[in-house]
Design a protein around this motif. Structure first.
Motif, PDB file in Angstrom:
ATOM      1  N   UNK A 174       0.825  -1.208   0.000  1.00  0.00           N
ATOM      2  CA  UNK A 174       0.000   0.000   0.000  1.00  0.00           C
ATOM      3  C   UNK A 174       0.857   1.254   0.000  1.00  0.00           C
ATOM      4  N   UNK A 175       1.965   1.224   0.733  1.00  0.00           N
ATOM      5  CA  UNK A 175       2.853   2.385   0.782  1.00  0.00           C
ATOM      6  C   UNK A 175       3.607   2.574  -0.525  1.00  0.00           C
ATOM      7  N   UNK A 176       3.825   1.500  -1.263  1.00  0.00           N
ATOM      8  CA  UNK A 176       4.649   1.560  -2.473  1.00  0.00           C
ATOM      9  C   UNK A 176       3.868   2.012  -3.702  1.00  0.00           C
ATOM     10  N   UNK A 177       2.650   1.498  -3.880  1.00  0.00           N
ATOM     11  CA  UNK A 177       1.888   1.811  -5.083  1.00  0.00           C
ATOM     12  C   UNK A 177       1.377   3.243  -5.108  1.00  0.00           C
ATOM     13  N   UNK A 178       1.074   3.708  -6.302  1.00  0.00           N
ATOM     14  CA  UNK A 178       0.562   5.071  -6.471  1.00  0.00           C
ATOM     15  C   UNK A 178      -0.685   5.085  -7.337  1.00  0.00           C
ATOM     16  N   UNK A 179      -1.574   6.007  -7.042  1.00  0.00           N
ATOM     17  CA  UNK A 179      -2.819   6.159  -7.790  1.00  0.00           C
ATOM     18  C   UNK A 179      -2.561   7.054  -9.005  1.00  0.00           C
ATOM     19  N   UNK A 180      -1.941   6.486 -10.023  1.00  0.00           N
ATOM     20  CA  UNK A 180      -1.573   7.300 -11.188  1.00  0.00           C
ATOM     21  C   UNK A 180      -2.794   7.780 -11.955  1.00  0.00           C
ATOM     22  N   UNK A 181      -3.948   7.084 -11.766  1.00  0.00           N
ATOM     23  CA  UNK A 181      -5.164   7.566 -12.420  1.00  0.00           C
ATOM     24  C   UNK A 181      -5.495   8.983 -11.961  1.00  0.00           C
ATOM     25  N   UNK A 182      -5.415   9.191 -10.650  1.00  0.00           N
ATOM     26  CA  UNK A 182      -5.696  10.516 -10.109  1.00  0.00           C
ATOM     27  C   UNK A 182      -4.619  11.509 -10.539  1.00  0.00           C
ATOM     28  N   UNK A 183      -3.364  11.069 -10.529  1.00  0.00           N
ATOM     29  CA  UNK A 183      -2.272  11.953 -10.951  1.00  0.00           C
ATOM     30  C   UNK A 183      -2.464  12.395 -12.403  1.00  0.00           C
ATOM     31  N   UNK A 184      -2.906  11.477 -13.247  1.00  0.00           N
ATOM     32  CA  UNK A 184      -3.176  11.817 -14.648  1.00  0.00           C
ATOM     33  C   UNK A 184      -4.299  12.840 -14.731  1.00  0.00           C
ATOM     34  N   UNK A 185      -5.365  12.610 -13.961  1.00  0.00           N
ATOM     35  CA  UNK A 185      -6.514  13.521 -13.990  1.00  0.00           C
ATOM     36  C   UNK A 185      -6.116  14.927 -13.564  1.00  0.00           C
ATOM     37  N   UNK A 186      -5.350  15.029 -12.471  1.00  0.00           N
ATOM     38  CA  UNK A 186      -4.945  16.344 -11.976  1.00  0.00           C
ATOM     39  C   UNK A 186      -3.976  17.009 -12.956  1.00  0.00           C
ATOM     40  N   UNK A 187      -3.040  16.240 -13.516  1.00  0.00           N
ATOM     41  CA  UNK A 187      -2.081  16.798 -14.466  1.00  0.00           C
ATOM     42  C   UNK A 187      -2.786  17.323 -15.710  1.00  0.00           C
ATOM     43  N   UNK A 188      -3.755  16.555 -16.193  1.00  0.00           N
ATOM     44  CA  UNK A 188      -4.511  16.985 -17.375  1.00  0.00           C
ATOM     45  C   UNK A 188      -5.346  18.218 -17.049  1.00  0.00           C
ATOM     46  N   UNK A 189      -6.031  18.191 -15.900  1.00  0.00           N
ATOM     47  CA  UNK A 189      -6.881  19.310 -15.539  1.00  0.00           C
ATOM     48  C   UNK A 189      -6.120  20.577 -15.213  1.00  0.00           C
ATOM     49  N   UNK A 190      -4.903  20.430 -14.675  1.00  0.00           N
ATOM     50  CA  UNK A 190      -4.134  21.593 -14.234  1.00  0.00           C
ATOM     51  C   UNK A 190      -3.196  22.137 -15.303  1.00  0.00           C
ATOM     52  N   UNK A 191      -2.612  21.245 -16.098  1.00  0.00           N
ATOM     53  CA  UNK A 191      -1.590  21.668 -17.051  1.00  0.00           C
ATOM     54  C   UNK A 191      -1.982  21.459 -18.514  1.00  0.00           C
ATOM     55  N   UNK A 192      -3.025  20.674 -18.760  1.00  0.00           N
ATOM     56  CA  UNK A 192      -3.444  20.436 -20.132  1.00  0.00           C
ATOM     57  C   UNK A 192      -3.142  19.022 -20.577  1.00  0.00           C
ATOM     58  N   UNK A 193      -3.941  18.530 -21.500  1.00  0.00           N
ATOM     59  CA  UNK A 193      -3.824  17.148 -21.947  1.00  0.00           C
ATOM     60  C   UNK A 193      -2.514  16.887 -22.694  1.00  0.00           C
ATOM     61  N   UNK A 194      -1.964  17.914 -23.351  1.00  0.00           N
ATOM     62  CA  UNK A 194      -0.736  17.724 -24.121  1.00  0.00           C
ATOM     63  C   UNK A 194       0.489  18.231 -23.357  1.00  0.00           C
ATOM     64  N   UNK A 195       0.377  18.343 -22.033  1.00  0.00           N
ATOM     65  CA  UNK A 195       1.482  18.841 -21.226  1.00  0.00           C
ATOM     66  C   UNK A 195       2.480  17.733 -20.908  1.00  0.00           C
TER      67      UNK A 195
END
Length: 377
Positions: free
Chosen positions: A320-341
């Motif tokens: 649990x400590x090792x894995x990351x929720x990259x789905x959420x990271x993708x969503x925030x990155x897309x929403x904050x910086x743009x889909x082509x960022x």
């Protein structure tokens, strides 16, 4: 990440098949034994992801007008096709979490101590370590570095369930950690993201507002989390737990992987030219991710061994400590910086690295099980 079609990770009461060692107490595990426990989709997840990435890059590089085609509409500054993919990724996984046992486990003294340790590993050590590694390995790539930091802040709530089951971790404890991390991400992800991107990293020029990040978290974690809670309680109440576990979850489970592959296809198609032009930098993004997985997993494993935590609880803690929720990271990155960022591109590299590394860890810990201290915790 993708949800297995074969598991609901039932509560381990010590009397069912879940209590029998997957890897054997007196012999080392075989990689084949581990992979055969995965569904066809999960077993070849790495191949599916790599294949979709290659196809989408070729498609996006040679077909003009891809970006415009995928930006037909937006939801919270995220294109509608991407938003649909993110929801499809998250919802099946959150339908699987055993929210109904949360209250009972929180009242157990052992759980309280282990949960406290998990919170420290997930919300103090994890984000700080990933930020440090991102700066150490990507000092000249601010955009990619920001994407890696966003991944480090997002705590795993999905594929960890599968890795935990394969390595014979405690299913109840893993369920409560997933539920707690889901709730904490709603509360903490926004302030943590702004703290590590703007304060720690000195990104004073970043045009990322509190509402921009919070909106992405609420839209792409809050909505599917609420949907998962409602679906689980209503489904079990209306049709029974047996139907929910044996009928509904196997049906909806594969859609998490389908949503992931679809999202990767859209994002990599849009970013095809940027990926080709920055291929060396894309490879460099893998370095902090691999280092993070190795350091967190084996340091937390050593801590559990030293404090004589039982094997099953130790595995749940470490994974649990090792894995990351990259789905959420993708969503925030897309929403904050743009889909082509480049930030979104860095976040998308996450599953390609996490899947083989965590599968390898499952194989490794099998050899340690027979040497684990048997003292009560």
């Amino acid at each position: 990440m993708a949800d297995s079609t074969r598991y609901d990770l039932p509560v381990n009461n010590g009397s069912d098949s879940a209590s029998q060692p997957l890897l054997g107490a007196n012999q080392g595990p075989k990689l084949k034994e581990i992979t055969e426990k995965l569904s066809l989709l999960d077993r070849y997840l790495y191949i599916w992801i790599l294949g979709v990435m290659v196809i989408s890059i070729v498609f996006g590089y040679y077909v003009k007008g891809v970006k415009e085609a995928f930006e037909v509409a937006e939801i919270g500054s995220v294109s509608l096709p991407i938003a649909i993919g993110l929801w499809v990724m998250m919802y099946p996984v959150l339908c699987k979490v055993q929210y109904e046992i949360l209250g009972r486990l929180l009242r157990e003294a052992r759980s309280a101590k282990m949960i406290g340790t998990s919170i420290v590993l997930n919300w103090v050590v994890g984000p700080a370590l990933m930020t440090g590694l991102a700066w150490a390995t990507l000092p000249d790539l601010a955009d990619f570095r920001n994407g890696v930091i966003l991944v480090g802040i997002a705590r795993c709530i999905a594929m960890v369930l599968i890795w935990n089951d394969l390595a014979k971790g405690d299913s109840e404890y893993c369920a409560i950690l997933v539920a707690i991390n889901s709730i904490l991400q709603i509360i903490l992800y926004t302030p943590f993201a702004l703290f590590y991107l703007k304060v720690v990293s000195g990104g004073s020029g970043l045009s990322v507002s509190t509402w921009t990040v919070a909106k992405s978290v609420l839209l792409f974690l809050g909505i599917p989390l609420a949907g998962g809670v409602i679906t689980r309680f209503f489904g079990i109440l209306a049709f029974g737990k047996t139907w929910y576990q044996t009928k509904f979850l196997p049906f909806i489970g594969p859609w998490a992987l389908i949503g992931l592959l679809y999202t990767i296809f859209v994002m990599f198609s849009i970013q095809a030219e940027q990926i080709v032009d920055n291929i060396v930098n894309v490879v460099r993004v893998a370095v902090p991710l691999v280092l993070y997985f190795v350091i967190v997993f084996f340091s937390s494993l050593a801590l559990c061994y030293w404090t004589k935590v039982p094997y099953s609880l130790s595995i749940s803690q470490c994974i649990t400590a090792t894995g990351n929720n990259f789905e959420l990271a993708i969503a925030v990155a897309v929403g904050s910086f743009g889909i082509d960022s480049k930030e979104a591109l860095a976040a998308t590299i996450g599953p390609l690295i996490e899947v083989p590394v965590l599968l390898l860890f499952v194989y490794v810990v099998g050899f340690l099980k027979k040497k684990w201290p048997a003292e009560p915790y």
